[in-house]
Write a protein that holds these residues in place. Structure first.
Motif, mmCIF file in Angstrom:
data_model
loop_
_atom_site.group_PDB
_atom_site.id
_atom_site.type_symbol
_atom_site.label_atom_id
_atom_site.label_comp_id
_atom_site.label_asym_id
_atom_site.label_seq_id
_atom_site.Cartn_x
_atom_site.Cartn_y
_atom_site.Cartn_z
ATOM 1 N N ALA A 58 1.083 -1.219 0.085
ATOM 2 C CA ALA A 58 0.050 0.240 -0.066
ATOM 3 C C ALA A 58 0.801 1.184 -0.302
ATOM 4 N N ASN A 59 2.165 1.165 0.509
ATOM 5 C CA ASN A 59 3.113 2.565 0.020
ATOM 6 C C ASN A 59 4.391 1.728 0.894
ATOM 7 N N GLY A 60 4.859 3.468 0.554
ATOM 8 C CA GLY A 60 6.942 2.778 1.440
ATOM 9 C C GLY A 60 6.522 2.261 2.608
ATOM 10 N N THR A 61 5.903 2.739 3.123
ATOM 11 C CA THR A 61 5.915 2.731 5.186
ATOM 12 C C THR A 61 5.951 1.641 5.580
ATOM 13 N N GLU A 62 4.358 1.227 4.920
ATOM 14 C CA GLU A 62 4.517 -0.539 5.310
ATOM 15 C C GLU A 62 5.249 -1.512 4.668
ATOM 16 N N SER A 85 17.239 11.034 7.578
ATOM 17 C CA SER A 85 15.985 10.332 6.154
ATOM 18 C C SER A 85 14.791 11.255 6.223
ATOM 19 N N PHE A 86 14.247 10.915 5.797
ATOM 20 C CA PHE A 86 12.740 10.415 5.844
ATOM 21 C C PHE A 86 11.985 10.417 7.410
ATOM 22 N N TYR A 87 11.401 10.185 8.277
ATOM 23 C CA TYR A 87 11.141 9.345 9.744
ATOM 24 C C TYR A 87 10.957 8.262 8.877
ATOM 25 N N GLU A 152 17.311 -2.630 1.835
ATOM 26 C CA GLU A 152 17.212 -1.145 1.502
ATOM 27 C C GLU A 152 15.890 -0.369 1.369
ATOM 28 N N ASP A 153 16.522 0.201 1.801
ATOM 29 C CA ASP A 153 14.706 1.914 2.077
ATOM 30 C C ASP A 153 15.129 2.480 0.690
ATOM 31 N N ALA A 154 14.806 1.719 -1.037
ATOM 32 C CA ALA A 154 15.274 2.748 -1.444
ATOM 33 C C ALA A 154 13.987 3.859 -2.540
ATOM 34 N N ALA A 155 13.097 3.961 -1.535
ATOM 35 C CA ALA A 155 12.339 4.461 -1.688
ATOM 36 C C ALA A 155 12.066 6.185 -2.886
ATOM 37 N N GLN A 156 13.672 6.756 -2.582
ATOM 38 C CA GLN A 156 13.854 7.783 -3.479
ATOM 39 C C GLN A 156 14.822 7.174 -4.752
ATOM 40 N N ALA A 157 15.370 6.477 -5.074
ATOM 41 C CA ALA A 157 15.998 5.350 -5.709
ATOM 42 C C ALA A 157 15.696 4.926 -7.056
ATOM 43 N N PHE A 176 10.416 0.685 -1.523
ATOM 44 C CA PHE A 176 9.634 1.075 -2.568
ATOM 45 C C PHE A 176 8.423 1.865 -2.207
ATOM 46 N N SER A 177 8.463 3.026 -2.388
ATOM 47 C CA SER A 177 7.525 3.730 -2.446
ATOM 48 C C SER A 177 6.896 4.209 -3.832
ATOM 49 N N PHE A 178 5.987 4.562 -4.437
ATOM 50 C CA PHE A 178 5.380 4.810 -5.308
ATOM 51 C C PHE A 178 4.460 6.209 -5.159
ATOM 52 N N SER A 181 5.999 12.536 -6.169
ATOM 53 C CA SER A 181 6.424 12.773 -6.287
ATOM 54 C C SER A 181 7.091 12.202 -6.493
ATOM 55 N N LYS A 182 7.883 10.130 -6.640
ATOM 56 C CA LYS A 182 8.077 9.944 -6.486
ATOM 57 C C LYS A 182 9.055 9.961 -7.564
ATOM 58 N N ASN A 183 10.715 8.993 -7.604
ATOM 59 C CA ASN A 183 10.903 8.846 -9.056
ATOM 60 C C ASN A 183 10.108 8.050 -10.193
HETATM 61 C C1 LIG Z 1 13.566 6.857 2.373
HETATM 62 C C2 LIG Z 1 11.825 6.642 2.257
HETATM 63 N N1 LIG Z 1 11.868 6.283 3.311
HETATM 64 C C3 LIG Z 1 10.332 5.678 3.782
HETATM 65 C C4 LIG Z 1 9.588 6.696 2.276
HETATM 66 C C5 LIG Z 1 7.698 6.098 2.586
HETATM 67 O O1 LIG Z 1 6.834 6.003 1.600
HETATM 68 P P1 LIG Z 1 5.857 6.414 1.442
HETATM 69 O O2 LIG Z 1 5.024 8.121 1.730
HETATM 70 O O3 LIG Z 1 4.455 6.269 1.032
HETATM 71 O O4 LIG Z 1 4.915 5.826 3.128
HETATM 72 C C6 LIG Z 1 9.301 7.156 1.802
HETATM 73 C C7 LIG Z 1 8.781 8.300 1.474
HETATM 74 O O5 LIG Z 1 8.178 9.210 1.286
HETATM 75 C C8 LIG Z 1 11.038 8.116 1.791
HETATM 76 O O6 LIG Z 1 11.688 8.739 1.426
#
Ligand SMILES: Cc1ncc(COP(=O)(O)O)c(C=O)c1O
Length: 365
Positions: A58-62, A85-87, A152-157, A176-178, A181-183
């Motif tokens: 569902a998202n890059g956090t989960e 990093s992002f929280y 790997e937290d590749a959300a931004q890569a 990954f996060s989609f 605004s991501k790549n």
């Molecule tokens: C480094 C990093 N990790 C995790 C996330 C979480 O992704 P999401 O916003 O899809 O939950 C993000 C994005 O916002 C991010 O930049």
């Protein structure tokens, strides 16, 4: 000509009709959850990364929470994570039952190093999260050589390339996060986990689906965390363009360099052998306030994303006890994201650099 911090509209404009038509087809199919579009994207995205499998979530956090649990992380374990990093990189750890342990990063690449990770390892460390921050590529192989599994937290890569391959296929698993605004962004929330380990993939698939194979019997406490068919269809149409968008991001970095930005501020440094698809173009300077004033005065976008690093956030107080991260604190103070997109032109880069120069001159006057 004001230059926005990022531009998600222009690259998608040529795909607009195709995307709208595809959305219509998915609506007509009446299949919205875990169908052929998600399966197709999982196959195509895994191939793109060079990973064995991808699992849409569902998202890059989960994605991080589920991947950690699929790696066997749980109560009593520690997970090393950079504070710069992002929280969400750290927020995703406590829901597994484990404790985040914060580490420092390299001042020029913004990524963790074997040394900064080593300083945070204890006998309780179960995994390390390496964030490929701003699109740079963390040295995953060297960190795994320390003897701990790497997530790997590749959300931004998405679209970046490292010396050993693509993010998504470098560690034991990757997320990954989609986010739009991501790549590689969808039209809402979305994410994915990639891995070469079939057992990790299987556990992640079960966890994203209520801890079940069939929604009749439940083996684990899981999540309702699925990428939906509409988002997967939108992502599938974009994936073939990711490579050229990544080239555009690299070209934008080159435009800044040619416009003389490196004479005014410190430029982001790719890690050894990496070709980052810069998600954010983040400069460093002791004089960020003057630079911000110059940019905003000229109407250009800019933002200090992580002025308060994660270990100094209120919610993380109980995990931060006495940790000192001097590079993180310095970067929190001195970093600034300036406009970046796959379509940033040399003229736009020149205008941004002029505004930075004027901001610095003005502050001296
Ligand atoms: C480094 C990093 N990790 C995790 C996330 C979480 O992704 P999401 O916003 O899809 O939950 C993000 C994005 O916002 C991010 O930049």
């Amino acid at each position: 000509m004001p230059v926005p911090l990022f531009d998600t509209t222009t690259p998608l404009a040529p795909l607009r009709e195709q995307i709208l038509a595809r959305i219509g087809e998915v609506v007509d199919s009446s299949r919205f959850i875990l169908g052929p579009e998600v399966e197709g994207l999982e196959r195509e995205f895994a191939d793109y990364c060079g990973a064995g499998e991808a699992i849409g979530v569902a998202n890059g956090t989960e994605a991080i929470t589920i991947a950690l649990r699929a790696l066997g992380v749980g109560a009593g374990d520690e997970v090393v994570v950079p504070s710069f990093s992002f929280y969400a990189s750290a927020e995703a750890i406590p829901p597994t039952g484990a404790t985040p342990v914060f580490c420092d990063v390299d001042p020029e690449t913004f990524c963790v190093t074997p040394e900064t990770v080593k300083a945070a390892l204890t006998p309780h460390t179960k995994a390390v999260i390496t964030v490929h921050l701003f699109g740079n590529v963390a040295p995953v192989r060297e960190i795994e050589a320390l003897g701990v599994p790497v997530l790997e937290d590749a959300a931004q890569a998405a679209g970046s390339l490292g010396a050993d391959g693509r993010p998504g296929a470098l560690g034991t698993a990757a997320t990954f996060s989609f986010f739009p605004s991501k790549n590689l962004g969808c039209f809402g929330d979305g994410g994915a986990i990639t891995t070469n380990d079939a057992e990790v993939a299987e556990r992640a698939r079960v966890l994203r689906f209520h801890g079940s194979h069939d929604k009749v019997s439940y083996e684990r406490i899981g999540y309702n965390s699925r990428l939906d068919e509409l988002q997967a269809a939108i992502l599938r149409l974009q994936l073939p363009h990711l490579e050229s968008w990544a080239d555009g991001r690299r070209a934008a970095g080159e435009h800044y360099r040619r416009a003389g930005l490196g004479e005014l501020v410190s430029l982001p440094a790719p890690t050894t052998g990496a070709r980052p698809a810069w998600h954010l173009y983040v400069i460093r300077s002791e004089r960020v306030q003057a630079i911000e004033a110059g940019l905003t005065g000229a109407g250009h976008g800019c933002k200090g994303y992580y002025r308060t690093p994660i270990h100094r956030q209120t919610a993380m107080a109980s995990y931060a006890n006495g940790v000192t991260l001097p590079v993180t604190d310095e970067l929190a103070r001195t970093h600034l994201a300036i406009p970046m997109s796959p379509v940033l032109s040399s003229e736009q880069a020149g205008a941004v650099v002029d505004a930075i120069r004027e901001g610095l001159v003005e502050a001296n006057a």
